[in-house]
Every structure is written in structure tokens, then in C-alpha cells.
Design an enzyme around this catalytic site. Structure first.
Site, PDB file in Angstrom:
ATOM      1  CE  LYS A   1      -7.143   0.709  -0.811  1.00 23.38           C
ATOM      2  NZ  LYS A   1      -7.419   1.980  -1.420  1.00 23.38           N
TER       3      LYS A   1
ATOM      4  CG  ASN B   1      -2.223   8.742   1.708  1.00 18.05           C
ATOM      5  OD1 ASN B   1      -2.570   9.832   1.271  1.00 18.05           O
ATOM      6  ND2 ASN B   1      -1.002   8.288   1.508  1.00 18.05           N
TER       7      ASN B   1
ATOM      8  CB  VAL C   1      -5.392  -9.387  11.945  1.00 15.58           C
ATOM      9  CG1 VAL C   1      -3.878  -9.217  11.817  1.00 15.58           C
ATOM     10  CG2 VAL C   1      -5.994  -8.244  12.753  1.00 15.58           C
TER      11      VAL C   1
ATOM     12  CE  LYS D   1      -0.282   4.293  -8.859  1.00 17.99           C
ATOM     13  NZ  LYS D   1      -1.199   5.375  -9.295  1.00 17.99           N
TER      14      LYS D   1
ATOM     15  CB  ILE E   1      -8.366   7.794 -17.600  1.00 18.26           C
ATOM     16  CG1 ILE E   1      -8.240   6.658 -16.577  1.00 18.26           C
ATOM     17  CG2 ILE E   1      -8.570   9.138 -16.908  1.00 18.26           C
ATOM     18  CD1 ILE E   1      -6.970   6.734 -15.724  1.00 18.26           C
TER      19      ILE E   1
ATOM     20  CE1 TYR F   1      -2.575   0.720  -6.653  1.00 16.08           C
ATOM     21  CE2 TYR F   1      -1.185  -0.006  -4.834  1.00 16.08           C
ATOM     22  CZ  TYR F   1      -1.801   1.017  -5.538  1.00 16.08           C
ATOM     23  OH  TYR F   1      -1.638   2.323  -5.144  1.00 16.08           O
TER      24      TYR F   1
ATOM     25  CG  PHE G   1      -8.694   8.250   0.718  1.00 15.15           C
ATOM     26  CD1 PHE G   1      -9.145   9.033   1.780  1.00 15.15           C
ATOM     27  CD2 PHE G   1      -7.456   7.605   0.847  1.00 15.15           C
ATOM     28  CE1 PHE G   1      -8.377   9.169   2.936  1.00 15.15           C
ATOM     29  CE2 PHE G   1      -6.693   7.733   1.993  1.00 15.15           C
ATOM     30  CZ  PHE G   1      -7.147   8.512   3.029  1.00 15.15           C
ATOM     31  CB  ILE G   2      -5.467  10.679  -2.106  1.00 10.50           C
ATOM     32  CG1 ILE G   2      -5.089   9.525  -1.161  1.00 10.50           C
ATOM     33  CG2 ILE G   2      -4.382  11.747  -2.093  1.00 10.50           C
ATOM     34  CD1 ILE G   2      -3.878   8.708  -1.611  1.00 10.50           C
TER      35      ILE G   2
ATOM     36  CG  HIS H   1       0.687  -9.540   3.331  1.00 11.21           C
ATOM     37  ND1 HIS H   1      -0.151  -9.845   4.366  1.00 11.21           N
ATOM     38  CD2 HIS H   1       0.815  -8.193   3.355  1.00 11.21           C
ATOM     39  CE1 HIS H   1      -0.517  -8.757   4.995  1.00 11.21           C
ATOM     40  NE2 HIS H   1       0.073  -7.730   4.397  1.00 11.21           N
TER      41      HIS H   1
ATOM     42  CB  THR I   1       1.890   3.422  -4.347  1.00 13.04           C
ATOM     43  OG1 THR I   1       2.120   2.593  -3.211  1.00 13.04           O
ATOM     44  CG2 THR I   1       2.004   2.528  -5.581  1.00 13.04           C
ATOM     45  CG  ASP I   2       5.117   2.911   0.087  1.00 16.29           C
ATOM     46  OD1 ASP I   2       4.070   2.396  -0.363  1.00 16.29           O
ATOM     47  OD2 ASP I   2       5.346   2.999   1.318  1.00 16.29           O
ATOM     48  CD  GLU I   3       0.990  -0.938  -1.764  1.00 18.52           C
ATOM     49  OE1 GLU I   3       0.731  -2.017  -2.300  1.00 18.52           O
ATOM     50  OE2 GLU I   3       0.189  -0.321  -1.044  1.00 18.52           O
TER      51      GLU I   3
HETATM   52  P1  NAD Z   1      -9.353   5.628  -4.500  1.00 16.05           P
HETATM   53  O1  NAD Z   1      -9.559   4.235  -4.947  1.00 16.05           O
HETATM   54  O2  NAD Z   1      -9.988   6.100  -3.232  1.00 16.05           O
HETATM   55  O3  NAD Z   1      -9.825   6.645  -5.637  1.00 16.05           O
HETATM   56  C1  NAD Z   1      -9.563   6.438  -7.005  1.00 16.05           C
HETATM   57  C2  NAD Z   1     -10.466   7.359  -7.805  1.00 16.05           C
HETATM   58  O4  NAD Z   1     -10.184   7.140  -9.198  1.00 16.05           O
HETATM   59  C3  NAD Z   1     -11.975   7.082  -7.612  1.00 16.05           C
HETATM   60  O5  NAD Z   1     -12.654   8.296  -7.422  1.00 16.05           O
HETATM   61  C4  NAD Z   1     -12.391   6.397  -8.904  1.00 16.05           C
HETATM   62  O6  NAD Z   1     -13.739   6.650  -9.258  1.00 16.05           O
HETATM   63  C5  NAD Z   1     -11.415   7.023  -9.898  1.00 16.05           C
HETATM   64  N1  NAD Z   1     -11.201   6.152 -11.063  1.00 16.05           N
HETATM   65  C6  NAD Z   1     -10.925   4.820 -11.053  1.00 16.05           C
HETATM   66  N2  NAD Z   1     -10.844   4.356 -12.316  1.00 16.05           N
HETATM   67  C7  NAD Z   1     -11.059   5.418 -13.135  1.00 16.05           C
HETATM   68  C8  NAD Z   1     -11.100   5.576 -14.546  1.00 16.05           C
HETATM   69  N3  NAD Z   1     -10.910   4.521 -15.360  1.00 16.05           N
HETATM   70  N4  NAD Z   1     -11.318   6.804 -15.058  1.00 16.05           N
HETATM   71  C9  NAD Z   1     -11.507   7.875 -14.243  1.00 16.05           C
HETATM   72  N5  NAD Z   1     -11.515   7.772 -12.887  1.00 16.05           N
HETATM   73  C10 NAD Z   1     -11.286   6.572 -12.348  1.00 16.05           C
HETATM   74  O7  NAD Z   1      -7.772   5.808  -4.451  1.00 16.05           O
HETATM   75  P2  NAD Z   1      -6.856   6.678  -3.475  1.00 16.05           P
HETATM   76  O8  NAD Z   1      -6.536   5.875  -2.273  1.00 16.05           O
HETATM   77  O9  NAD Z   1      -7.449   8.032  -3.316  1.00 16.05           O
HETATM   78  O10 NAD Z   1      -5.530   6.769  -4.363  1.00 16.05           O
HETATM   79  C11 NAD Z   1      -5.364   7.811  -5.318  1.00 16.05           C
HETATM   80  C12 NAD Z   1      -4.018   7.652  -5.990  1.00 16.05           C
HETATM   81  O11 NAD Z   1      -2.980   7.679  -5.022  1.00 16.05           O
HETATM   82  C13 NAD Z   1      -3.869   6.326  -6.743  1.00 16.05           C
HETATM   83  O12 NAD Z   1      -3.175   6.578  -7.938  1.00 16.05           O
HETATM   84  C14 NAD Z   1      -3.053   5.464  -5.802  1.00 16.05           C
HETATM   85  O13 NAD Z   1      -2.279   4.528  -6.519  1.00 16.05           O
HETATM   86  C15 NAD Z   1      -2.172   6.510  -5.125  1.00 16.05           C
HETATM   87  N6  NAD Z   1      -1.727   6.186  -3.762  1.00 16.05           N
HETATM   88  C16 NAD Z   1      -2.620   5.794  -2.808  1.00 16.05           C
HETATM   89  C17 NAD Z   1      -2.176   5.534  -1.521  1.00 16.05           C
HETATM   90  C18 NAD Z   1      -3.137   5.134  -0.420  1.00 16.05           C
HETATM   91  O14 NAD Z   1      -2.688   4.800   0.695  1.00 16.05           O
HETATM   92  N7  NAD Z   1      -4.437   5.176  -0.619  1.00 16.05           N
HETATM   93  C19 NAD Z   1      -0.820   5.660  -1.202  1.00 16.05           C
HETATM   94  C20 NAD Z   1       0.067   6.064  -2.208  1.00 16.05           C
HETATM   95  C21 NAD Z   1      -0.404   6.336  -3.485  1.00 16.05           C
HETATM   96  P1  TYD Z   2      -4.329  -2.007   2.983  1.00 18.49           P
HETATM   97  O1  TYD Z   2      -5.087  -0.965   3.735  1.00 18.49           O
HETATM   98  O2  TYD Z   2      -5.075  -2.893   2.034  1.00 18.49           O
HETATM   99  O3  TYD Z   2      -3.127  -1.262   2.263  1.00 18.49           O
HETATM  100  P2  TYD Z   2      -1.839  -1.895   1.464  1.00 18.49           P
HETATM  101  O4  TYD Z   2      -2.085  -3.308   1.169  1.00 18.49           O
HETATM  102  O5  TYD Z   2      -1.844  -1.052   0.234  1.00 18.49           O
HETATM  103  O6  TYD Z   2      -0.669  -1.656   2.349  1.00 18.49           O
HETATM  104  O7  TYD Z   2      -3.615  -2.964   4.035  1.00 18.49           O
HETATM  105  C1  TYD Z   2      -2.724  -2.451   5.013  1.00 18.49           C
HETATM  106  C2  TYD Z   2      -2.163  -3.633   5.765  1.00 18.49           C
HETATM  107  O8  TYD Z   2      -3.234  -4.262   6.504  1.00 18.49           O
HETATM  108  C3  TYD Z   2      -1.596  -4.709   4.868  1.00 18.49           C
HETATM  109  O9  TYD Z   2      -0.450  -5.298   5.494  1.00 18.49           O
HETATM  110  C4  TYD Z   2      -2.704  -5.748   4.774  1.00 18.49           C
HETATM  111  C5  TYD Z   2      -3.389  -5.633   6.132  1.00 18.49           C
HETATM  112  N1  TYD Z   2      -4.839  -5.927   6.128  1.00 18.49           N
HETATM  113  C6  TYD Z   2      -5.368  -6.861   7.033  1.00 18.49           C
HETATM  114  O10 TYD Z   2      -4.624  -7.453   7.849  1.00 18.49           O
HETATM  115  N2  TYD Z   2      -6.705  -7.119   6.987  1.00 18.49           N
HETATM  116  C7  TYD Z   2      -7.538  -6.512   6.118  1.00 18.49           C
HETATM  117  O11 TYD Z   2      -8.768  -6.820   6.110  1.00 18.49           O
HETATM  118  C8  TYD Z   2      -6.996  -5.538   5.207  1.00 18.49           C
HETATM  119  C9  TYD Z   2      -7.877  -4.844   4.222  1.00 18.49           C
HETATM  120  C10 TYD Z   2      -5.639  -5.285   5.260  1.00 18.49           C
END
Ligand code: NAD
Ligand code: TYD
Length: 348
Positions: A195, A186, A212, A160, A61, A156, A12-13, A290, A131-133
Site C-alpha cells: 500500500k 488506513n 506515483v 466488497k 473462510i 476489489y 494490518f487493521i 483509478h 470500505t468507502d471504495e
Molecule cells: P490485510 O490485507 O492487511 O489483512 C487481511 C487479513 O485477512 C490477512 O491477515 C490475511 O491473512 C487474512 N485473510 C485473507 N484471506 C483469508 C481467508 N480466505 N481466510 C482467512 N483469512 C484470510 O487487510 P487490512 O488492510 O487489514 O483490511 C482489513 C479489512 O478492512 C478488509 O476487509 C478491508 O476490506 C477493510 N478495509 C481496509 C482499509 C485499508 O485502508 N486497509 C480501509 C477500509 C476497509
Molecule cells: P493504495 O494504498 O493502494 O490504496 P487504495 O487504492 O485502496 O486507495 O493507494 C493509495 C493511492 O496511492 C491510490 O490513489 C493509488 C496510489 N498509489 C501510487 O500512486 N503508487 C503506488 O505504488 C501505490 C501502491 C498506490
């Protein structure tokens, strides 16, 4: 010509970061290393896949020998590391894969980078995306700053947090030049529908219940993915060595309020009477451990690097919904096959 490795670029990102760098820096060669797990999808990069300054490499990786050989072949000057297992609910089901990919995988990259450049780190950079988590949960007030103590609650976020510590440790022990950023939730095009936002968009389209968790009074700080990609560009190029930057949207929403806004926008876009989608809201069993609230203080990156979000949540959400409605093929490809098994297991 600089050689830049972006890991997780089919996710995604990562896909938004790859696109930004390929378009903006024609004098860089961008290598996208991705294992193409369930979350990786080359359809995310169709528009740039034939560009001269772009190469896709399928690889894992977790495989140290492979990572070592890759660095020896390509001599990457910079690494932007996004590859990870990224979904909290999956980490609750299977923590071990999070340890292997997020911790061990990161160490393999650090080791390979160190082996290549140790003694001549000048002009090199390892950028770890986090991540902020890692900071755990806030109460109803306060914000995460860069010095907030780590206090992760899910497998998770613990994985991280551990990888962040290893990056810092390589900086302190070996003088490996790194920058790190911790970003809030994001949303935007190309997010896998496990997500909250894309899952609920897909369910509304298909008239399925919107699960929810708990009472829905959990709070997240939402940032549009393209704004995150721009922040990553700024930190990679202008961030100070060994510094951490918090990145956030200054945009807090309780889940239930966010879901109501999403339902309203979806009713308008789908031409359904106001209130139709809200009827799909179903309160389900809470996620274990949670976190109540995440919220970022992004003052440092704003004051020091001049970055701030450019898109309001209403605009970003509207663009996101439009993207999913216009990309029904993408959505049907990623929700076929193993997605159905995941969905059944997670939501019964
Ligand atoms: P995502 O799950 O959409 O994408 C992860 C990518 O990594 C995928 O393309 C997957 O194929 C690849 N991958 C997974 N395991 C692998 C491996 N062993 N070797 C090589 N490639 C591998 O994740 P995202 O939401 O795009 O997040 C990207 C990064 O940003 C992550 O490190 C995540 O912790 C961080 N992040 C995400 C969010 C969010 O809201 N999504 C917020 C803050 C930080
Ligand atoms: P998520 O998108 O999984 O991100 P994160 O857990 O990394 O914050 O979830 C965002 C919020 O939404 C989180 O408080 C959990 C809630 N959530 C639901 O209520 N129902 C769902 O089916 C999912 C996936 C998340």
C-alpha cells in the site's frame, strides 16, 4: 464470558483490533481466525499471543465445512469480520481470489452464524468491516454519506460491495443482527508494504524510486489505524442493529502532496539533506480504473456514537515512520521471498 471471533486478525487493521479487544475486554475470549496469506503475519501480535483470553486459529473462510465446524465448536456470540483480500492492484491482476475470499468467504460466515443462532439472535452480533471504495469515485467536491449509492469501480471494491449487500440481505431476510462500517484509507504500524505509505517508506529507506501513479492528483482521506480500531470497538458495542456507519479521518490529501510530506519527514528522521527523498519520485503508468477521490462524511458516527479521530495526520505519519524505522526486522521478513516477485511484476 463472551466468545468473539475476529477474522483477519493477523493482518494490518485486524491485528490492532485484536490487541484492543484482548487488552480492553478480559471477560471476552477473542478467537483470531486467519489463513495467514501473504498479508497475515503473527509477528503483528507477539505482545498478546500468550494471553489467557486469546486463541489463534489458522483457517480459511473459503472452506465452508471448516467454517461450519468452527462455529459449532465455539458458539461465537459476536463476529468482527475483517478477513479479505485487500489490495486494489492485486484485484486487477487476479479478480477471482477476491470473489472467493471476499464474497464467498463472507457468505460462509453468515451461513454458519445463521445456522448457530437462527431463532435466538438476541444479544448476538455480526459486524462486517467494509470500505468507502464501494461508493466509487467522487469528483473534486462532495463527501460519501451512508446513503450514497454503491458504484464500485475495481474488482476489489466490487467484491466488497457484493459482500456488504449479502450482509444486508441476511439482515432483511433472516433478521440476522448485523452492523456494517465503511472506512477510508488506513495507515499506521504493521501495514503490508504494497500500500502507498509503507511501500514508499520502505523505498525511501532503500533509496529506490517512488512510483506515483498517473499525475499524482488522486485524493484519499487518511485515518490512523488505531483510531479505526477504536471506531470498530464503538460500533460493535453501541451501533444500532442494521445500521451502517461511515468512518473517516476528515483528512484529505492528494497523493503527490502526501508523498512530499512523507519525503520531508523521512529526510529529517534519516538525517539526509532536505530534498533528498523527493528526488526519488517517479511518475509511472496509471492504475486502470483509478478512482479520483474518496472522502468520508463521518458526522453520523460522531453524533450518534461520539467517535472522532484523535491523531493529526502529521503526528500519525511521524509515529508510523518511527515504527517502520524501529522494526527493520519485521520489514525485512515481509519483503523477502514472494514480495520481490510481486514487486517486479507490479513495477517492472
Ligand atoms: P490485510 O490485507 O492487511 O489483512 C487481511 C487479513 O485477512 C490477512 O491477515 C490475511 O491473512 C487474512 N485473510 C485473507 N484471506 C483469508 C481467508 N480466505 N481466510 C482467512 N483469512 C484470510 O487487510 P487490512 O488492510 O487489514 O483490511 C482489513 C479489512 O478492512 C478488509 O476487509 C478491508 O476490506 C477493510 N478495509 C481496509 C482499509 C485499508 O485502508 N486497509 C480501509 C477500509 C476497509
Ligand atoms: P493504495 O494504498 O493502494 O490504496 P487504495 O487504492 O485502496 O486507495 O493507494 C493509495 C493511492 O496511492 C491510490 O490513489 C493509488 C496510489 N498509489 C501510487 O500512486 N503508487 C503506488 O505504488 C501505490 C501502491 C498506490
Amino acid at each position: 464470558m463472551k466468545h468473539i471471533l475476529i477474522t483477519g486478525g493477523a493482518g494490518f487493521i485486524g491485528s490492532h483490533v485484536v490487541r484492543l479487544f484482548v487488552n480492553r475486554y478480559p471477560h471476552y475470549h477473542i478467537y483470531n481466525l486467519d489463513a495467514l496469506t501473504y498479508a497475515g503475519n503473527l509477528e503483528n501480535l507477539k505482545d498478546i499471543e500468550h494471553r489467557d483470553n486469546y486463541t489463534f486459529i489458522r483457517g480459511d473462510i473459503k472452506d465452508k465445512a471448516f467454517v461450519d465446524a468452527l462455529f459449532k465448536t465455539h458458539h461465537f456470540d459476536g463476529v468482527i469480520h475483517l478477513a479479505a483480500e485487500s489490495h486494489v492492484d492485486r484485484s486487477i491482476e487476479d479478480p477471482l481470489i477476491f470473489v472467493k475470499t471476499n464474497i464467498l468467504g463472507t457468505i460462509h460466515l453468515l451461513e454458519a452464524f445463521k445456522a448457530l443462532w437462527m431463532g435466538s439472535f438476541q444479544g448476538k452480533r455480526f459486524y462486517h468491516i467494509s470500505t468507502d471504495e464501494v461508493y466509487g469515485s467522487l469528483g473534486s467536491t462532495g463527501l460519501f454519506i451512508e446513503t450514497t449509492a454503491y458504484d464500485p469501480n475495481s474488482p476489489y471494491s466490487a467484491s466488497k460491495a457484493s459482500s456488504d449487500h449479502f450482509v444486508r440481505a441476511y439482515g432483511e431476510t433472516y433478521e440476522l443482527p448485523y452492523v456494517l462500517s465503511n472506512c477510508s484509507n488506513n495507515y499506521g504500524p504493521n501495514q503490508f508494504p504494497e500500500k502507498l505509505i509503507p511501500l514508499f517508506i520502505n523505498n525511501i529507506i532503500n533509496n529506490k524510486p517512488l512510483p506515483v501513479y498517473g499525475d499524482g492528483n488522486y485524493t484519499r482521506d487518511w485515518l490512523y489505524v488505531i483510531d479505526h480500531a477504536k471506531a470498530i470497538d464503538v460500533v460493535f458495542h453501541n451501533g444500532e442493529n442494521k445500521e451502517t456507519y461511515n468512518i473517516g479521518g476528515c483528512n484529505e490529501w492528494k497523493n503527490i502532496e502526501l508523498v512530499r510530506l512523507l519525503c520531508k519527514q523521512m529526510d529529517v528522521k534519516l538525517g539526509r539533506p532536505d530534498g533528498t527523498s523527493e528526488k526519488l519520485i517517479t511518475f509511472v503508468k496509471d492504475r486502470p480504473g483509478h478512482d479520483l477521490r474518496y472522502a468520508i462524511d463521518a458526522t453520523k458516527i460522531k453524533n450518534e456514537l461520539g467517535w472522532e479521530p484523535s491523531v493529526t495526520f502529521e503526528e500519525g505519519l511521524s509515529e508510523t515512520i518511527d515504527w517502520y524505522l524501529n522494526n527493520d526486522l519485521w520489514l525485512s521478513h515481509v519483503t523477502s521471498g514472494s514480495y520481490q516477485d510481486y514487486y517486479k511484476k507490479q513495477y517492472n
